[in-house]
Design an enzyme around this catalytic site. Structure first.
Site, PDB file in Angstrom:
ATOM      1  N   ILE A 246       0.711  -1.236   0.198  1.00 45.30           N
ATOM      2  CA  ILE A 246      -0.081   0.031  -0.065  1.00 45.30           C
ATOM      3  C   ILE A 246       0.967   1.332  -0.066  1.00 45.30           C
ATOM      4  CG2 ILE A 246      -1.716   1.259   1.310  1.00 45.30           C
ATOM      5  CD1 ILE A 246      -2.661  -1.221   2.341  1.00 45.30           C
ATOM      6  N   PRO A 247       1.116   1.863  -1.277  1.00 46.72           N
ATOM      7  CA  PRO A 247       2.264   2.790  -1.407  1.00 46.72           C
ATOM      8  C   PRO A 247       2.083   4.300  -0.751  1.00 46.72           C
ATOM      9  CG  PRO A 247       0.806   2.755  -3.144  1.00 46.72           C
ATOM     10  CD  PRO A 247       0.380   1.986  -2.341  1.00 46.72           C
ATOM     11  N   CYS A 248       2.117   4.292   0.607  1.00 46.72           N
ATOM     12  CA  CYS A 248       1.809   5.632   1.265  1.00 46.72           C
ATOM     13  C   CYS A 248       3.069   6.395   1.178  1.00 46.72           C
ATOM     14  CB  CYS A 248       1.786   5.266   2.855  1.00 46.72           C
ATOM     15  SG  CYS A 248       2.854   4.419   3.541  1.00 46.72           S
ATOM     16  N   HIS A 249       4.260   5.768   0.689  1.00 47.24           N
ATOM     17  CA  HIS A 249       5.552   6.784   0.356  1.00 47.24           C
ATOM     18  C   HIS A 249       5.391   7.357  -0.912  1.00 47.24           C
ATOM     19  CE1 HIS A 249       5.788   2.851  -1.776  1.00 47.24           C
ATOM     20  NE2 HIS A 249       6.367   3.229  -2.742  1.00 47.24           N
ATOM     21  N   ARG A 250       4.134   7.105  -1.666  1.00 44.61           N
ATOM     22  CA  ARG A 250       4.064   8.012  -2.809  1.00 44.61           C
ATOM     23  C   ARG A 250       3.073   9.132  -2.550  1.00 44.61           C
ATOM     24  NH1 ARG A 250       2.438   2.463  -6.646  1.00 44.61           N
ATOM     25  NH2 ARG A 250       4.463   1.580  -6.297  1.00 44.61           N
TER      26      ARG A 250
END
Length: 279
Positions: A246-250
């Site tokens: 789940i790409p919260c880093h994006r």
């Protein structure tokens, strides 16, 4: 002089304080709106814009959090818990837990003993990852910066009293394959998540952000239908239980700044750069 937007924010902050202080009386929409000197319609609309959930949903989360404290730390009975939370009976307590926690109050009190979790450690370009899964999919993924033992302690804190075994399954293999760009494994990726409807909505929206692309908290808020709820969005992003997948880093700030990241802003910058280079 304060702007209308600032005034609205203060009004919602006051409403949240009112709900926190009075949740045991389970105030309805009309009662809270009257306290705020607003019509129920306009109060509900403004509250959802700023908080990301309706007043009723916010009240439910407050009630469940209080009930969880009583069940786990005070070992209260279901009847005592329902009564002290302001619910009409154990039936309402049961329905509320099923809706928000995905388990009964009794199962929560026992720590989710029916849940069987497999865990393993996989390498990544950004450090060792712990990945954990149930029979339904990946339930947890986090960087093991403080070592494997500390990572396991944190996993058990997230899922107290579940059954654990060290081992790899197909879900975990599929998760590890993303660093090798083995896209044939993507269809095997499954997530088994627990969260509020708002959190799940935010995480689902994050999954639609393509690799190599970025979004902002403001844009994310608009996409989930709560354009004023940037703070609530930030909390949901920070609460993401499955790193990388789940790409919260994006998610970055509207100013273009990288912003904070649970596992460090330097790692976040490296992940964004690595993904961009692969596209």
């Amino acid at each position: 002089m304060e702007t209308q937007e600032e005034l609205n924010y203060y009004r919602i902050a006051e409403a949240i304080d009112f709900l926190k202080l009075n949740f045991k009386s389970q105030p309805d929409l009309e009662t809270v709106a009257a306290h705020m000197n607003m019509s129920p319609f306009h109060f509900q609309r403004m509250f959802k814009e700023w908080a990301g959930v309706t007043p009723k949903q916010f009240l439910q989360y407050l009630s469940v959090n209080h009930a969880k404290l009583m069940l786990r730390e005070q070992q209260s009975t279901l009847f005592q818990t329902a009564h002290e939370t302001g619910l009409s009976g154990t039936g309402r307590l049961h329905d509320l837990f099923i809706k928000i926690e995905g388990m009964t109050p009794g199962e929560y009190q026992k720590g989710g003993v029916a849940l069987e979790i497999s865990f393993n450690f996989i390498p990544s370009p950004f450090g060792k990852l712990m990945v954990a899964s149930t029979g339904k999919g990946i339930c947890y993924m986090a960087f093991a910066d403080d070592g494997e033992e500390a990572a396991l302690v944190e996993l058990k804190r997230q899922f107290p009293a579940a059954g654990y075994k060290f081992g790899e399954d197909e879900f975990q293999k599929a998760a590890g394959s993303i660093f090798m760009r083995d896209w044939s494994k993507i269809k095997e990726l499954r997530l088994h998540l627990k969260g509020t409807s708002f959190q799940l909505n935010v995480w689902q929206t994050l999954l639609s952000v393509p690799m190599g692309r970025l979004t902002t908290y403001a844009k994310l808020a608009t996409e989930v239908g709560s354009p004023k709820a940037c703070r609530a969005i930030g909390s949901a992003v920070a609460g993401n239980p499955v790193a990388v997948l789940i790409p919260c880093h994006r998610v970055i700030r509207s100013t273009g700044e990288i912003g904070q990241y649970h596992w460090g802003s330097k790692r976040k910058s490296a992940m964004i750069g690595w993904e961009a280079s692969k596209i």
